[in-house]
Design an enzyme around this catalytic site. Structure first.
Site, mmCIF file in Angstrom:
data_model
loop_
_atom_site.group_PDB
_atom_site.id
_atom_site.type_symbol
_atom_site.label_atom_id
_atom_site.label_comp_id
_atom_site.label_asym_id
_atom_site.label_seq_id
_atom_site.Cartn_x
_atom_site.Cartn_y
_atom_site.Cartn_z
ATOM 1 N N CYS A 77 7.459 -7.418 -2.666
ATOM 2 C CA CYS A 77 6.842 -8.415 -3.541
ATOM 3 C C CYS A 77 7.802 -8.818 -4.670
ATOM 4 O O CYS A 77 8.783 -9.490 -4.406
ATOM 5 C CB CYS A 77 5.508 -7.906 -4.076
ATOM 6 S SG CYS A 77 4.445 -9.220 -4.712
ATOM 7 N N HIS B 106 2.958 -6.734 1.103
ATOM 8 C CA HIS B 106 2.824 -5.324 0.720
ATOM 9 C C HIS B 106 2.609 -4.446 1.957
ATOM 10 O O HIS B 106 1.463 -4.121 2.310
ATOM 11 C CB HIS B 106 1.651 -5.154 -0.245
ATOM 12 C CG HIS B 106 1.902 -5.706 -1.604
ATOM 13 N ND1 HIS B 106 2.454 -4.957 -2.626
ATOM 14 C CD2 HIS B 106 1.700 -6.949 -2.107
ATOM 15 C CE1 HIS B 106 2.561 -5.721 -3.708
ATOM 16 N NE2 HIS B 106 2.119 -6.925 -3.421
ATOM 17 N N GLU C 152 2.969 -1.369 2.300
ATOM 18 C CA GLU C 152 2.430 -0.039 1.972
ATOM 19 C C GLU C 152 0.931 0.054 2.213
ATOM 20 O O GLU C 152 0.393 1.173 2.353
ATOM 21 C CB GLU C 152 2.755 0.328 0.514
ATOM 22 C CG GLU C 152 2.016 -0.451 -0.559
ATOM 23 C CD GLU C 152 2.734 -1.711 -0.993
ATOM 24 O OE1 GLU C 152 2.485 -2.180 -2.130
ATOM 25 O OE2 GLU C 152 3.535 -2.247 -0.199
#
Length: 545
Positions: A381, A507, A509
């Site tokens: 990001c 993102h 994650e």
């Protein structure tokens, strides 16, 4: 009929209700049950999207674009149930819904009150989680028993058992059994008081999960059981885990929590099989490699601010049987002390997301350090945006390249506001949010990692790469390895002649799991392992072309 488990907490906050709830969900799934997870938060914010990471930790984003509590990250990492905006409600959302109904005349002139109108709304959002495709709903109540903010939620779950039958509801209460060093003993009184407060509300817990530093003796368990009116086998010990949070499910199995829940709710289930989980822990305890990763962020001193980042790094380590040591480094410290002093010796550098100008230059310096020294780098990001800024300044010759978020007068705004964000006036829930498709360029590191041509990843941002500079960056060696399907938005960039220089606008994650590491995190950690395996003399230097 769907069974409901309500998880409450007492004595102190941060006992780990979310982790315990997620672990129980995983164990019930391992018994063949269909589980859904839900979190009810007592704060008045509509969602955590506008809250500081120092206040609330990370904001966890779901596929549907919901900005939710970080505990939903635990739910997704431990279980396979699909999460949606119905899985996280706040006091703000509940009151907003009731007030909107009042304005529309839905209450037919009645005085709108906490009971029954607010509690009925809470019960309705709990009921939405049930259905023919769900066996068990686990609902975690945020906050601590005794807090005024939690009272409407506790009253609602008290009523829920009356409405749907006590046999269909189980109350599980987490408490603290502290150890007093001076007395060399555990103290049960805080647990007694916490359960007493819960019983005053009208809720008798069925199971007590007792957080502790030292094992609870049979005598203490009997004492807790007697004063809290639960069977002694329902007093479950949950000791602190020094090694890994992924030990928690095993600990709960050892204390027969899953057996107790299945028995009390009369759930039909298979025998427990957690072999994949025990194999994972075996690999975690017996690594073949050891690497170090520096996470350079704005909120590095607050671990929960990058919770999913750290977990994803661990998952990648597990996938490669590597022990990953993470250094949490403040980007503002890089600005003061320089990357040479703070980043020397690390095998990889990760720059996570964030908002605001503070610490951005430290991130840019860290990226330059990684690029020029051939250190594996992964940007996420804002990390991608900083990689673009660094490349623009030091490779493309745009000395004042910046993001218009931080410098509205920059002559070279290589990062700019998305077109769809130009007229946005409200902050909450207005970013580019949720799962969006990304088309990958064949032959790139990103495509190789995914082994796919197109992926769906979750977003949370307002700014994007400025396409006016795409040709210039391409001429200087930057590859745009991922774009939106139309090719309009840049989703991933990389450098072909670098061991691992990859940055993404989304993102990743939020889609990593212990038993299935995200491909980009796995690729990043693997590059760090390979670099560690080479002697320092073999490491190439990368000049500013």
């Amino acid at each position: 009929m769907t069974k409901h488990i309500f998880v409450t907490g007492g004595v102190v906050s941060s006992l780990g209700k979310g982790l315990t709830s997620a672990s129980l969900g995983m164990l019930l799934e391992s018994r063949g049950l269909r589980v859904r997870m839900q979190k009810l938060d007592p704060y008045i914010n509509v969602d955590p999207g506008t809250m500081s990471p120092y206040q609330h930790g990370e904001v966890y984003v779901l596929d549907d674009g919901s900005e939710t509590d970080l505990d939903l990250g635990h739910y997704e990492r431990f279980t396979s149930g699909i999460l949606s905006r119905d899985c996280n409600y706040t006091t703000g959302q509940i009151y907003m819904s009731v007030i909107e109904k009042e304005r529309k005349g839905r209450f037919l002139g009645k005085t709108v009150q906490v009971i029954p109108h607010i509690t009925n709304e809470i019960k309705s959002v709990i009921s939405r989680m049930g259905g023919d495709d769900v066996d068990v709903v686990i609902t975690e109540i945020g906050g601590t028993v005794g807090d005024i903010e939690s009272l409407p939620f506790l009253e609602a779950i008290r009523q829920y058992a009356q409405d749907f039958g006590r046999d269909n509801v189980l109350y599980m209460h987490l408490t603290l059994v502290p150890y007093l060093k001076a007395a060399d003993e555990l103290k049960t009184k805080p647990t007694q008081h916490s359960v007493g407060q819960l019983r005053e509300i009208g809720i008798q817990p069925d199971i007590l999960v007792c957080r502790c530093e030292h094992s609870i003796s049979r005598e203490d368990r009997e004492k807790i059981a007697l004063f809290c009116n639960v069977p002694v086998e329902a007093v479950i010990e949950e000791k602190d885990k020094d090694f890994s949070i992924y030990e928690v499910p095993i600990s709960l199995v050892d204390n027969k929590l899953d057996e107790l829940v299945v028995k009390q709710l009369s759930l039909p289930s298979k025998s427990l099989d957690i072999t994949p989980w025990t194999d994972l822990l075996h690999n975690l305890r017996n690594p073949l490699h050891e690497v170090s990763i520096a996470v350079v962020g704005k909120y590095a001193e607050h671990k929960d601010a990058y919770k999913s980042i750290y977990e994803s790094i661990d998952h990648a380590g597990m996938a490669h049987r590597a022990q990953v040591r993470v250094g949490r480094i403040q980007s503002s410290d890089i600005e003061r002390e320089g990357p040479d002093r703070l980043l020397s010796g690390y095998d990889g550098i990760l720059i996570p997301g964030g908002f605001g100008e503070r610490g951005v230059e430290g991130k840019v310096q860290s990226i330059q350090y990684a690029r020029q020294r051939g250190i594996p780098f992964f940007g996420i990001c804002l990390g991608m945006q900083c990689a673009v800024i660094e490349f623009g300044r030091n490779v493309c010759g745009l000395e004042k390249a910046h993001s218009s978020e931080f410098d509205k007068d920059s002559p070279d705004p290589v990062i700019c506001l998305l077109d769809e964000q130009q007229n946005v006036t409200q902050m909450g829930g207005t970013m580019r949010l949720g799962s969006q498709p990304t088309k990958l360029m064949p032959g790139t590191k990103v495509a190789s990692a995914y082994q796919k041509d197109e992926v769906d990843e979750r977003h949370r941002h307002r700014y994007e790469f400025n396409n006016s500079y795409r040709d210039l960056f391409t001429q200087h060696g930057m590859q745009f390895s991922g774009t939106s399907p139309s090719g309009t938005l840049v989703e991933a960039v990389e450098l072909a002649d670098h061991p691992w220089f990859v940055a993404v606008q989304y993102h990743p994650e939020f889609q990593s799991k212990p038993l299935k590491a995200h491909p980009l995190f796995a690729g990043f950690v693997n590059a760090a392992i390979e670099r560690k395996g080479k002697s320092s003399s073999d490491q190439p230097a990368f000049s500013d072309r």
